[in-house]
Design an enzyme around this catalytic site. Structure first.
Site, PDB file in Angstrom:
ATOM      1  N   SER A  36       0.841  -1.193   0.000  1.00  0.00           N
ATOM      2  CA  SER A  36       0.000   0.000   0.000  1.00  0.00           C
ATOM      3  C   SER A  36       0.875   1.241   0.000  1.00  0.00           C
ATOM      4  CB  SER A  36      -0.917   0.011   1.225  1.00  0.00           C
ATOM      5  OG  SER A  36      -0.157   0.225   2.382  1.00  0.00           O
ATOM      6  N   ALA A  37       0.305   2.356  -0.387  1.00  0.00           N
ATOM      7  CA  ALA A  37       1.064   3.609  -0.464  1.00  0.00           C
ATOM      8  C   ALA A  37       1.602   4.018   0.898  1.00  0.00           C
ATOM      9  CB  ALA A  37       0.178   4.706  -1.034  1.00  0.00           C
ATOM     10  N   CYS A  38       0.857   3.733   1.963  1.00  0.00           N
ATOM     11  CA  CYS A  38       1.288   4.159   3.296  1.00  0.00           C
ATOM     12  C   CYS A  38       2.447   3.331   3.820  1.00  0.00           C
ATOM     13  CB  CYS A  38       0.122   4.119   4.278  1.00  0.00           C
ATOM     14  SG  CYS A  38      -0.580   2.484   4.476  1.00  0.00           S
ATOM     15  N   ALA A  39       2.776   2.224   3.160  1.00  0.00           N
ATOM     16  CA  ALA A  39       3.887   1.385   3.616  1.00  0.00           C
ATOM     17  C   ALA A  39       4.950   1.237   2.537  1.00  0.00           C
ATOM     18  CB  ALA A  39       3.357   0.009   4.026  1.00  0.00           C
ATOM     19  N   VAL A  48      -3.080  -0.705   6.807  1.00  0.00           N
ATOM     20  CA  VAL A  48      -4.291  -0.543   5.991  1.00  0.00           C
ATOM     21  C   VAL A  48      -4.711  -1.892   5.409  1.00  0.00           C
ATOM     22  CG1 VAL A  48      -5.270   0.524   3.922  1.00  0.00           C
ATOM     23  CG2 VAL A  48      -3.810   1.863   5.460  1.00  0.00           C
TER      24      VAL A  48
END
Length: 98
Positions: A36-39, A48
């Protein structure tokens, strides 16, 4: 995730039996990411993906697509065909054991 609580331009998919990194490398002509973009930059499954039920195995076997303003229906059709052929080929080619 749910159809109601999501970003309409973001698609995150996984394919049983195929590592996301193998798909990513085989899709050299498509701009996709693993995880995911947040990781991004981390090998760990993001919070997420865990929140929507992804296991560590499933989270590591996933790729993320993002659509932009310039993305056309033809671009989406091309991506579908390309991903389908790549995943089919990877499923037919087992990993070598070390």
């Amino acid at each position: 995730g749910t159809l109601e609580e999501r970003l309409p331009h973001n698609l995150h998919v996984s394919f049983d039996g195929v590592e996301g990194e193998r798909v990513l490398m085989a899709l050299g002509d498509l701009a996709v990411s693993t995880g995911s973009a947040c990781a991004s930059g981390s090998q760990a499954v993001s919070h997420v993906l865990q929140a929507i039920g992804a296991t560590s195995e499933r989270g590591g076997a996933s790729i993320r697509f993002g659509l932009g303003r310039s993305t056309t229906a033809a671009d989406v059709d091309f991506a579908i065909e390309r991903v389908s052929s790549v995943v089919t080929a990877l499923l037919a080619t087992p990993l070598l054991s070390h």
